[in-house]
Write an enzyme that holds these catalytic residues in place. Structure first.
Site, PDB file in Angstrom:
ATOM      1  N   ASP A 167       5.853 -12.164   4.382  1.00  0.00           N
ATOM      2  CA  ASP A 167       5.418 -12.356   5.446  1.00  0.00           C
ATOM      3  C   ASP A 167       5.410 -13.623   6.149  1.00  0.00           C
ATOM      4  O   ASP A 167       5.553 -13.777   7.250  1.00  0.00           O
ATOM      5  CB  ASP A 167       3.947 -13.052   4.313  1.00  0.00           C
ATOM      6  CG  ASP A 167       3.295 -11.801   3.688  1.00  0.00           C
ATOM      7  OD1 ASP A 167       3.348 -10.207   3.997  1.00  0.00           O
ATOM      8  OD2 ASP A 167       2.237 -12.683   2.922  1.00  0.00           O
ATOM      9  N   GLN A 174       0.601  -1.042   0.065  1.00  0.00           N
ATOM     10  CA  GLN A 174      -0.076  -0.115  -0.111  1.00  0.00           C
ATOM     11  C   GLN A 174       0.356   1.071   0.437  1.00  0.00           C
ATOM     12  O   GLN A 174       0.092   2.329  -0.212  1.00  0.00           O
ATOM     13  CB  GLN A 174      -0.771  -0.054   1.276  1.00  0.00           C
ATOM     14  CG  GLN A 174      -1.884  -1.242   0.901  1.00  0.00           C
ATOM     15  CD  GLN A 174      -3.270  -0.564  -0.153  1.00  0.00           C
ATOM     16  OE1 GLN A 174      -2.669  -0.157  -0.398  1.00  0.00           O
ATOM     17  NE2 GLN A 174      -4.243  -1.348   0.294  1.00  0.00           N
TER      18      GLN A 174
END
Length: 330
Positions: free
Chosen positions: A257, A173
């Site tokens: 992640d 983002q």
């Protein structure tokens, strides 16, 4: 330690077209393209930054709390995550929207045509962390990952107002955020996660120097790809951790992640930042050797042999004490 992980929940629908896209386009008709490709493979993978992180934490026995928004089609995914140690009771289910998904077709030349449907992710802004905290008798850390931008802002502001430590992790983002938004999401974070490129982008967009950022966050954790990770804090010597040797390189998707999953599990265990980073790097290495973000399997003997080789006997002994409680011997 109760850690909530917020962020996108999604599935990837990946298809393979045996021909070449370029052969199907007519140069003077590109303004009226209408094409259908008969694909010969479909691979549906579980994804989204929050479930990817939670899956790894669950494997390590850290009992993460998944916070995000999904559709009614989430039930099979929910069952998978719960089987792997993830608390999914705080996932918001939309009444009208499907779970976010990425649909992509790859041709023989590795060109891709893809679409991302945000779907239920837009409803993550409706989630109140107080309800999550009340359900689990308090939260000790909230990891705020890439999600609906308004949700990220709301979660950050609520953490500040309720004095809940939080980790800022913009990842995908960051490209769409301006300096004011990044400053608002980062200021006061216990941990700031980014890769090396994002680190420079954060400094460029905020106008804050590296030193100024270190004055506003607890620890800045920068992943450096094949060079490992660096942890910085104001007034402290940096911590640098390398990566274990890879046995293969199958798919880099989800490696960041996985690092976060290992690092946060280390925090939950109460080990040092260096040890947490080592755990994260080991988990990331296992993911890069596997196709899919949640397809790897942790086996204690295999894990510890490689961890010991990379980080030594003392580090391995400390990690093994924790792993014996959650992982099988084989």
């Amino acid at each position: 330690m109760r850690i909530a992980v917020t962020g996108s929940i999604a599935t990837d629908h990946l298809m393979t077209f045996p021909g070449r896209f370029a052969d199907q386009f007519i140069a003077d008709q590109l303004h009226t393209v209408s094409l259908s490709f008969l694909v010969d493979a479909l691979d549906v993978r579980r994804g989204g930054v929050a479930p990817n992180i939670c899956f790894g934490m669950g494997q390590l026995g850290a009992s993460p709390i998944l916070v995000g928004a999904a559709g009614a089609d989430f039930e099979e995914y929910r069952a998978w995550l719960e089987r792997h140690g993830v608390d999914t009771a705080s996932v918001h289910i939309s009444d009208v929207l499907h779970t976010a998904r990425f649909v992509c077709t790859t041709d023989a030349d590795h060109n891709q045509i893809g679409s991302f449907y945000a779907g239920a992710m837009s409803e993550a802004r409706l989630i109140e962390l107080k309800a999550v905290a009340d359900r689990v008798q308090g939260l000790e850390l909230v990891h705020i990952g890439a999600d609906d931008p308004e949700a990220m802002l709301r979660h950050t502001e609520e953490c500040r107002s309720r004095s809940i430590p939080f980790a800022a992790d913009f990842s995908q983002q960051i490209a769409r955020m301006d300096g004011d938004e990044i400053r608002a999401l980062m200021d006061g974070a216990a941990y700031l996660f980014s890769n090396e490129y994002e680190k420079g982008l954060i400094e460029s967009k905020t106008g804050w120097s590296d030193e100024e950022i270190l004055g506003k966050v607890g620890y800045r954790i920068t992943t450096l790809g094949a060079r490992g990770v660096r942890i910085d804090a104001a007034g402290e010597e940096p911590i640098e951790v390398g990566v274990p040797q890879e046995e293969a390189k199958a798919d880099p998707t989800g490696v960041g992640d996985a690092f976060r999953a290992g690092f946060l599990s280390g925090i939950a265990w109460g080990v040092s930042l260096e040890r947490a980073a080592q755990l994260g790097c080991m988990l990331a290495t296992l993911v890069i050797e596997t196709v899919g973000t949640q397809e790897y399997e942790l086996r204690r003997d295999h894990f510890m042999v490689r961890f010991t080789k990379a980080y030594g006997e003392e580090a391995a002994a400390e990690v093994n004490d924790h792993l014996t409680r959650v992982l099988p011997q084989a």
